[in-house]
Design a protein around this motif. Structure first.
Motif, short mmCIF file in Angstrom:
data_model
loop_
_atom_site.label_atom_id
_atom_site.label_comp_id
_atom_site.label_asym_id
_atom_site.label_seq_id
_atom_site.Cartn_x
_atom_site.Cartn_y
_atom_site.Cartn_z
N SER A 417 0.88 -1.15 0.05
CA SER A 417 -0.01 0.01 -0.23
C SER A 417 0.72 1.16 -0.06
O SER A 417 0.34 2.29 -0.28
N ARG A 418 2.04 1.22 0.35
CA ARG A 418 2.97 2.33 0.47
C ARG A 418 3.74 2.58 -0.88
O ARG A 418 4.02 3.75 -1.00
N ASP A 420 2.65 3.75 -3.74
CA ASP A 420 2.18 5.09 -4.34
C ASP A 420 2.06 6.35 -3.13
O ASP A 420 1.55 7.15 -3.59
N ALA A 421 2.30 6.05 -2.22
CA ALA A 421 2.50 7.05 -1.19
C ALA A 421 3.60 8.31 -1.50
O ALA A 421 4.56 8.13 -1.94
N PRO A 475 -3.40 10.08 6.68
CA PRO A 475 -3.95 9.46 5.34
C PRO A 475 -4.23 8.12 5.15
O PRO A 475 -4.91 7.59 4.05
N GLU A 476 -4.32 7.15 6.29
CA GLU A 476 -4.69 5.85 5.87
C GLU A 476 -6.15 5.41 5.67
O GLU A 476 -6.55 4.75 4.80
N ARG A 479 -6.99 6.45 1.88
CA ARG A 479 -6.63 5.22 1.06
C ARG A 479 -7.42 4.09 1.09
O ARG A 479 -7.65 3.31 0.24
N GLU A 482 -10.51 4.86 -0.71
CA GLU A 482 -10.19 4.67 -2.16
C GLU A 482 -10.13 3.15 -2.64
O GLU A 482 -10.46 2.88 -3.82
N ALA A 483 -9.42 2.53 -1.82
CA ALA A 483 -9.33 0.93 -2.18
C ALA A 483 -10.59 0.19 -2.28
O ALA A 483 -10.95 -0.78 -3.01
#
Length: 528
Positions: A417-418, A420-421, A475-476, A479, A482-483
């Motif tokens: 998951s990181r 695209d951070a 930001p979690e 995200r 969005e998922a």
């Protein structure tokens, strides 16, 4: 230095050194651990560990690969500097509070964790709640430390991040099962020594080849491509919170917010507190806690290494491979420099220390998670009653295995998951993740210590509100939305503009205040 794949610089000699180091450390840990015949032996080292070893273990756990890799990477980044050092002020303040206030409270009765103390004061439901909070915080925070070491392995080997994380998890599981906290503490001491040696060697190499005056001149005279002058060795930032509430590294964050964070870290996080309980007396535990303040010197060392690395690449230039690695993630800068500049063998030793330190951090949290889980599920009384039984020791080991699988799996998910951070700062990521739980845990501890009637329903309300506030700012949640193909735009636009460290005091005070609500009153046990 030849232009080519970074991985080719990690030679067979380096692999041999890594293999020898890991085997040697495992053997030393086994020899020093003794036999874990009881649960107390397994989780608390029989309460017979010397204070200096416990202190070294605290430092190794706090520093870990996160400081070794994340701090130089943070300095190397375009806007990086030394302002992170200001957080050390709050860390030292908190250690003295823990040493002189919490340690006597914890040693008044024989307990295994701060959650036993809070449960004894506020009841079994509170014990289970804080155990759940600790477990969540450990998963969030320690997965970042696993991720840091995976970054090192990835940078020097080219393995996939998944295999890097699995390799770390397997070694951590083996070290934890070998002898419990005795093995954890003694291997931590070894890792701290190698970490310190690696940092000193790296800085000495940089200074001998560039000169300290040149390093300072490059760092203080840097201008970004946008024309912004940056003093990359600046330590203090006195910007007031209302002038810019989004800054993480200011003097006011250091002296106001970070004492709350460190009180939670050393007073309520079993990962650190468990070491205190391994000492034979409160006097020994206090010495271990106070002397662990020297960890700030290690942070200072790694900041200097970060400035040295920045000057090195400003003067020497970058190969295409290095430029690609650093653009991908600034945290690659130190492992790549170690691999491509230092001679074979020495490269392997320093990186082996980094690998082993991350593993020692992970085996520490596995031991802590397992102990608190057994206490919450079976009840402290049952664990104590059967502490010498082979069944309970076996159950402790199986709990370690289950948590190892879960934590490793979560780290794999986080690595995916990181990718695209935008923010690659690993220090901010690690501290930001524990912001979900540290404030509520500290609030509940204060509710247990301070006089007055308490409400379990109020505590739950405080915990829920605290975690919701952090999720709103961090930001979690966007995200995750969005998922799930849910637009987070409304959430992002409405979020408050505030740096995450301020949630340590805000949520501690919020949880404490909610615990005073006049509903669902708790019958307090003030003798615990």
């Amino acid at each position: 230095m030849l232009i080519g794949a970074i991985e080719t610089h990690f030679t067979g000699w380096d692999w041999a050194v890594v293999a020898f180091y890991m085997v040697f450390t495992t053997w030393i840990g086994h020899v020093m651990s003794g036999k874990a015949a009881t649960v107390k032996d397994f989780f608390l080292g029989g309460r017979s560990m010397p204070w200096w070893a416990v202190s070294g273990s605290m430092i190794a756990t706090e520093i870990s690969a996160l400081t070794f890799i994340g701090v130089p990477g943070g300095v190397y980044a375009a806007q990086g500097d030394w302002t992170y050092l200001q957080w050390g002020i709050g860390s030292i303040i908190a250690r003295f509070i823990v040493g002189y206030w919490l340690v006597p409270l914890y040693y008044a009765r024989e307990i295994y964790s701060p959650y036993d103390f809070m449960g004894n004061r506020l009841g079994e439901p509170v014990r289970k709640l804080v155990t759940l909070l600790f477990s969540l915080g450990a998963i969030l925070g320690q997965s970042v430390r696993v991720l840091v070491t995976a970054v090192i392995l990835y940078a020097v080997t080219g393995w996939s991040m998944t295999w890097c994380i699995v390799a770390i998890g397997v070694f951590a599981l083996a070290w934890t099962l070998m002898g419990g906290m005795r093995t954890v503490i003694w291997t931590d001491v070894i890792q701290f020594g190698v970490f310190l040696l690696g940092g000193v060697l790296a800085l000495s190499w940089l200074v001998s080849h560039l000169g300290w005056d040149e390093i300072v001149a490059v760092n203080r005279g840097f201008t970004t491509p946008e024309g912004v002058a940056v003093d990359k060795m600046r330590i203090f930032d006195f910007t007031l919170p209302w002038e810019n509430s989004l800054l993480n590294y200011t003097f006011w964050v250091g002296v106001i917010a970070m004492p709350f964070q460190n009180l939670a870290a050393f007073g309520t996080d079993q990962l650190n507190a468990q070491r205190m309980f391994c000492c034979g007396s409160q006097h020994e535990a206090r010495k271990a806690m106070l002397w662990s303040s020297v960890a700030i010197a290690t942070t200072l060392l790694m900041l200097a290494v970060g400035s040295g690395l920045f000057a090195w690449y400003q003067i020497k230039g970058l190969t295409p491979d290095e430029a690609a690695k650093f653009a991908e993630d600034p945290n690659n800068v130190f492992p790549v420099w170690i691999v491509t500049v230092l001679p074979p063998g020495l490269t392997g030793l320093i990186l082996a220390g980094a690998f082993a330190a991350a593993i020692s951090s992970l085996d520490s949290v596995l031991a802590a998670l397992s102990q608190t889980t057994l206490s919450a599920v079976l009840g402290r009384e049952k664990v104590e009653a059967e502490e010498g039984s082979a069944r309970m020791v076996k159950l402790s080991r199986w709990t370690v295995v289950i948590w190892a699988i879960f934590l490793t799996s979560f780290a794999v998910w986080m690595a995916a998951s990181r990718k695209d951070a935008e923010d690659k700062n690993l220090i901010d990521l690690a501290f930001g993740m524990v912001a979900y739980t540290y404030g509520p845990l500290l609030g509940i501890l204060l509710a247990a210590i301070l006089q007055g009637r308490r409400s379990f329903i109020g505590i739950v309300i405080g915990v829920v509100l605290s975690m919701a506030l952090v999720a709103w700012v961090r930001p979690e949640l966007p995200r995750l939305l969005e998922a799930l193909q849910i637009s987070p735009e409304a959430l992002v636009q409405s979020r408050p503009q505030i740096a995450f460290p301020w949630f340590y005091p805000i949520n501690a005070i919020l949880t404490l205040a909610c615990s005073m609500l006049p509903i669902g009153r708790i019958e307090r046990d003030t003798d615990s």
